[in-house]
Scaffold this motif. Structure first.
Motif, PDB file in Angstrom:
ATOM      1  N   THR A  96       1.125  -0.995   0.051  1.00 36.38           N
ATOM      2  CA  THR A  96       0.025   0.030  -0.213  1.00 36.38           C
ATOM      3  C   THR A  96       0.679   1.095  -0.066  1.00 36.38           C
ATOM      4  O   THR A  96       0.636   2.079  -0.750  1.00 36.38           O
ATOM      5  N   ASN A  99       2.562   1.873  -3.348  1.00 34.04           N
ATOM      6  CA  ASN A  99       1.622   2.148  -4.370  1.00 34.04           C
ATOM      7  C   ASN A  99       1.538   3.713  -4.369  1.00 34.04           C
ATOM      8  O   ASN A  99       0.715   4.090  -5.450  1.00 34.04           O
ATOM      9  N   GLN A 100       1.660   4.403  -3.527  1.00 37.74           N
ATOM     10  CA  GLN A 100       1.647   5.975  -3.493  1.00 37.74           C
ATOM     11  C   GLN A 100       2.718   6.578  -4.102  1.00 37.74           C
ATOM     12  O   GLN A 100       3.835   5.807  -4.441  1.00 37.74           O
ATOM     13  N   GLU A 101       2.522   7.733  -4.608  1.00 35.15           N
ATOM     14  CA  GLU A 101       3.585   8.479  -5.454  1.00 35.15           C
ATOM     15  C   GLU A 101       4.062   9.223  -4.467  1.00 35.15           C
ATOM     16  O   GLU A 101       4.273  10.345  -3.785  1.00 35.15           O
ATOM     17  N   THR A 102       5.687   8.702  -4.311  1.00 40.81           N
ATOM     18  CA  THR A 102       6.475   9.002  -3.326  1.00 40.81           C
ATOM     19  C   THR A 102       7.936   8.932  -4.228  1.00 40.81           C
ATOM     20  O   THR A 102       7.991   8.428  -5.003  1.00 40.81           O
ATOM     21  N   ARG A 105      10.167   5.914  -4.801  1.00 45.87           N
ATOM     22  CA  ARG A 105       9.556   4.555  -4.999  1.00 45.87           C
ATOM     23  C   ARG A 105       9.917   3.430  -5.766  1.00 45.87           C
ATOM     24  O   ARG A 105       9.902   2.041  -5.308  1.00 45.87           O
TER      25      ARG A 105
END
Length: 298
Positions: A96, A99-102, A105
């Motif tokens: 999870t 899957n974030q825009e970081t 990544r």
């Protein structure tokens, strides 16, 4: 005679998978049948594998007489009960986050999958503190882990003195398994990540328009759509846990077969173990049949 389109597709499909079918029959089906045959026999001569029929003696010996197999079996079940939920929860949580825009990544995705590439063989033996020792020394994998890279992972004494002994023991056991859990989550994270990326953004946008909170969207959208992958990862983790060569039962079966040269008895041990794992998988499918949501179902 002209073949219809559907029949031609079937023939093409069979031809395409024929190499796999040959390998499956030669390297899985035949060894399984051979091991079942051997499990009812006792070896007399190693050179030409002369055997005598002993019926169910090997199975009764495993269940009633062997003082090591049942304790190892129980320990394997105990380890699986503790580790499998932790692996699934941790891998779902990490997937999870990934899957974030970081920033970075892609680096973290590779870092979490790296143990899958190097987490076997000699490298893993050294990390687990096992050395290059032979398989005849059947030891507790958790103890070997605590002697190796997991040294120092324990509940601090300043906190432990205020907690019940049972709770301290449970927490220490979980912390002692953390390194194993970190190394066993690469494939699960990858599968969860693929599932999360397959969820359409329009579902979340519609939910936001209806005033849903992130917590509600997780339980109403993300979690139901991820249940097939939760089942898949659960089965994969279960099989991986029970067939890992650090598993005491697997090590004991290999010791009986190749150190004690008791192929018939080792085959019986393997079949008892296999039937248990198979029935456990069938039970899981039966219990979760109505809880798994498939988006294509009507």
């Amino acid at each position: 005679m002209k073949l219809g389109l559907e029949r031609r597709k079937r023939i093409s499909g069979l031809l395409f998978i024929s190499p796999w079918l040959v390998g499956f029959a030669a390297f899985l089906v035949y060894p399984l049948i051979k091991s079942l045959y051997m499990s009812f026999r006792e070896i007399q001569a190693v050179a030409d594998l002369q055997m005598t029929f002993v019926g169910w003696d090997n199975y009764s010996k495993a269940i009633l007489k062997d003082t090591q197999f049942i304790p190892f079996f129980y320990k394997a079940i105990q380890d699986a009960i503790v580790e499998i939920p932790l692996i699934l929860v941790f891998s779902f949580f990490i997937a999870t986050l990934l899957n974030q825009e970081t920033v970075g990544r892609m680096f973290f995705r590779g870092a979490f999958f790296l143990p899958v590439l190097i987490g076997s063989g000699f490298v893993m033996q050294q990390l687990l503190g096992q050395g290059i020792g032979g398989l005849d020394a059947v030891k507790d994998p958790t103890e070997m882990m605590r002697e190796g890279v997991a040294n120092g992972l324990a509940v601090p004494e300043a906190i432990a003195m205020y907690l019940p002994n049972d709770l301290v023991k449970t927490l220490s056991d979980i912390m002692g398994r953390l390194t194993i859990i970190f190394w066993k989550t690469g494939i699960q994270i990858l599968l969860f990540l693929a599932g999360l990326q397959g969820i359409s953004d329009s579902l979340y946008e519609s939910a936001k328009c209806d005033g849903a909170t992130p917590w509600e969207m997780f339980w109403k959208i993300t979690f139901p759509l991820m249940t097939p992958l939760l089942l898949l990862n659960g089965i994969f983790t279960l099989v991986d846990s029970f067939t890992d060569m650090r598993n005491n039962v697997m090590r004991y079966i290999q010791k009986v077969a190749f150190t004690d040269i008791e192929f018939g008895y080792a085959a019986a041990l393997g079949w008892i173990y296999f039937v248990f794992v198979f029935l456990l998988i069938v039970l899981i499918f039966t219990l979760t049949r109505k809880s798994v949501f498939y988006a294509g179902d009507r």
